[in-house]
Design a protein around this motif. Structure first.
Motif, mmCIF file in Angstrom:
data_model
loop_
_atom_site.group_PDB
_atom_site.id
_atom_site.type_symbol
_atom_site.label_atom_id
_atom_site.label_comp_id
_atom_site.label_asym_id
_atom_site.label_seq_id
_atom_site.Cartn_x
_atom_site.Cartn_y
_atom_site.Cartn_z
ATOM 1 N N ARG A 36 -33.541 20.355 10.032
ATOM 2 C CA ARG A 36 -32.264 20.599 10.921
ATOM 3 C C ARG A 36 -31.230 19.505 10.265
ATOM 4 N NH1 ARG A 36 -33.609 19.784 16.333
ATOM 5 N NH2 ARG A 36 -33.756 17.570 16.033
ATOM 6 N N ARG A 37 -30.212 20.125 9.508
ATOM 7 C CA ARG A 37 -29.014 19.496 9.015
ATOM 8 C C ARG A 37 -28.507 18.343 9.691
ATOM 9 N NH1 ARG A 37 -28.930 18.969 3.662
ATOM 10 N NH2 ARG A 37 -29.734 20.847 2.774
ATOM 11 N N ALA A 38 -28.231 16.937 9.494
ATOM 12 C CA ALA A 38 -27.731 15.990 10.472
ATOM 13 C C ALA A 38 -26.081 16.385 10.516
ATOM 14 C CB ALA A 38 -27.663 14.699 9.612
ATOM 15 N N GLU A 39 -25.269 16.951 9.795
ATOM 16 C CA GLU A 39 -23.841 17.219 9.948
ATOM 17 C C GLU A 39 -23.675 18.127 10.992
ATOM 18 O OE1 GLU A 39 -24.477 19.647 6.058
ATOM 19 O OE2 GLU A 39 -25.270 17.691 6.644
ATOM 20 N N ASN A 40 -24.581 19.014 10.837
ATOM 21 C CA ASN A 40 -24.079 20.310 11.790
ATOM 22 C C ASN A 40 -25.016 20.779 12.671
ATOM 23 O OD1 ASN A 40 -25.767 21.820 10.091
ATOM 24 N ND2 ASN A 40 -23.916 22.691 8.870
ATOM 25 N N GLY A 41 -26.433 20.420 12.756
ATOM 26 C CA GLY A 41 -27.462 20.629 13.530
ATOM 27 C C GLY A 41 -28.082 22.158 13.415
ATOM 28 N N THR A 42 -27.901 22.810 12.222
ATOM 29 C CA THR A 42 -28.595 24.082 11.642
ATOM 30 C C THR A 42 -29.863 23.903 10.904
ATOM 31 O OG1 THR A 42 -27.129 24.148 9.629
ATOM 32 C CG2 THR A 42 -26.182 25.169 11.498
ATOM 33 N N TRP A 43 -30.542 24.853 11.100
ATOM 34 C CA TRP A 43 -31.667 24.843 10.251
ATOM 35 C C TRP A 43 -31.365 25.409 9.092
ATOM 36 C CZ3 TRP A 43 -36.006 22.118 11.915
ATOM 37 C CH2 TRP A 43 -36.158 21.585 13.135
ATOM 38 N N GLU A 44 -32.043 24.816 8.041
ATOM 39 C CA GLU A 44 -31.729 25.086 6.630
ATOM 40 C C GLU A 44 -32.952 24.716 5.681
ATOM 41 O OE1 GLU A 44 -27.840 23.940 4.942
ATOM 42 O OE2 GLU A 44 -26.863 24.648 6.709
ATOM 43 N N GLU A 46 -44.203 14.022 6.568
ATOM 44 C CA GLU A 46 -42.871 14.427 6.858
ATOM 45 C C GLU A 46 -42.197 13.262 7.673
ATOM 46 O OE1 GLU A 46 -45.300 16.079 8.364
ATOM 47 O OE2 GLU A 46 -45.267 18.048 7.521
ATOM 48 N N ARG A 47 -40.930 13.138 7.151
ATOM 49 C CA ARG A 47 -40.027 12.177 7.712
ATOM 50 C C ARG A 47 -38.532 12.550 7.652
ATOM 51 N NH1 ARG A 47 -37.087 11.003 3.565
ATOM 52 N NH2 ARG A 47 -37.879 10.470 1.605
ATOM 53 N N THR A 48 -37.676 12.343 8.669
ATOM 54 C CA THR A 48 -36.340 12.792 8.346
ATOM 55 C C THR A 48 -35.508 11.582 7.422
ATOM 56 O OG1 THR A 48 -35.839 11.338 10.395
ATOM 57 C CG2 THR A 48 -36.146 13.796 10.940
ATOM 58 N N SER A 49 -34.189 11.842 7.385
ATOM 59 C CA SER A 49 -33.394 11.031 6.375
ATOM 60 C C SER A 49 -31.987 11.044 6.916
ATOM 61 C CB SER A 49 -33.354 11.859 5.173
ATOM 62 O OG SER A 49 -32.638 12.895 5.195
ATOM 63 N N SER A 50 -31.148 10.728 6.346
ATOM 64 C CA SER A 50 -29.786 10.472 6.751
ATOM 65 C C SER A 50 -29.038 11.822 6.709
ATOM 66 C CB SER A 50 -28.738 9.704 5.832
ATOM 67 O OG SER A 50 -28.756 10.227 4.403
ATOM 68 N N GLU A 51 -29.849 12.783 6.062
ATOM 69 C CA GLU A 51 -29.203 14.331 6.167
ATOM 70 C C GLU A 51 -30.070 15.284 6.925
ATOM 71 O OE1 GLU A 51 -28.387 15.672 1.903
ATOM 72 O OE2 GLU A 51 -29.192 13.679 1.288
ATOM 73 N N SER A 52 -31.061 14.477 7.475
ATOM 74 C CA SER A 52 -31.858 15.499 8.339
ATOM 75 C C SER A 52 -32.440 14.743 9.591
ATOM 76 C CB SER A 52 -33.263 16.036 7.451
ATOM 77 O OG SER A 52 -34.117 15.087 7.217
ATOM 78 N N THR A 53 -32.316 15.589 10.796
ATOM 79 C CA THR A 53 -32.507 15.036 12.108
ATOM 80 C C THR A 53 -33.908 15.619 12.558
ATOM 81 O OG1 THR A 53 -31.398 16.725 13.268
ATOM 82 C CG2 THR A 53 -30.024 14.759 12.800
ATOM 83 N N ALA A 54 -34.307 16.534 11.835
ATOM 84 C CA ALA A 54 -35.618 16.979 12.100
ATOM 85 C C ALA A 54 -36.256 17.785 10.901
ATOM 86 C CB ALA A 54 -35.707 17.989 13.236
ATOM 87 N N VAL A 55 -37.524 17.766 10.519
ATOM 88 C CA VAL A 55 -38.471 18.293 9.607
ATOM 89 C C VAL A 55 -39.290 19.255 10.338
ATOM 90 C CG1 VAL A 55 -39.952 17.853 7.588
ATOM 91 C CG2 VAL A 55 -37.880 16.466 7.842
#
Length: 129
Positions: A11-19, A77-86
């Motif tokens: 889940r992208r941090a900047e817009n919340g979309t799953w990609e 799995e871990r999140t990053s500055s670019e992802s809020t969920a994996v």
């Protein structure tokens, strides 16, 4: 793709979309090395890059995305500055949670008929002529 057929998404941090995890290649790296680096940076998962499954052109921005099928080879799995969920999704969950432009890339990777070549305008797929 995991052993159980589930697909790795963020889940992208900047817009919340799953990609799909991904990003821009460094000038000195191969596409395969860039895929492995980006997936690890965004998810914490090391992958073995197997094959190109699709080429997707955004006709509005002039960006071409390459999608590769990968096999996880370790880490957690871990999140990053670019992802809020994996997460690991089934193909059905991919279709439910993801916009068509991103879901089609994962579904194309599963069908074994690639590499697929598709165009879109940033919002919708453009039918092949």
């Amino acid at each position: 793709m995991g052993e159980d057929g589930r697909l790795l998404v963020i889940r992208r941090a900047e817009n919340g979309t799953w990609e799909l995890p991904g990003g821009v290649l460094e000038l000195d790296e191969t596409p395969e090395a860039g895929v492995a680096r980006e997936v690890f940076e965004e998810t914490g998962i090391h992958v073995e890059v197997n094959q190109l499954t699709g080429v997707y052109k955004n006709t509005t921005r002039g960006v071409v995305d390459l999608v590769f099928r990968c096999k996880p080879s370790g880490s957690t799995e871990r999140t990053s500055s670019e992802s809020t969920a994996v997460d690991w999704l089934t193909p059905e969950e991919v279709s439910e949670r993801m916009a068509e432009l991103f879901a089609i890339r994962l579904l194309d990777a599963l069908d074994g008929n690639g590499p697929h070549v598709r165009s879109h305008d940033g919002k919708s797929l453009i039918a092949a002529r």
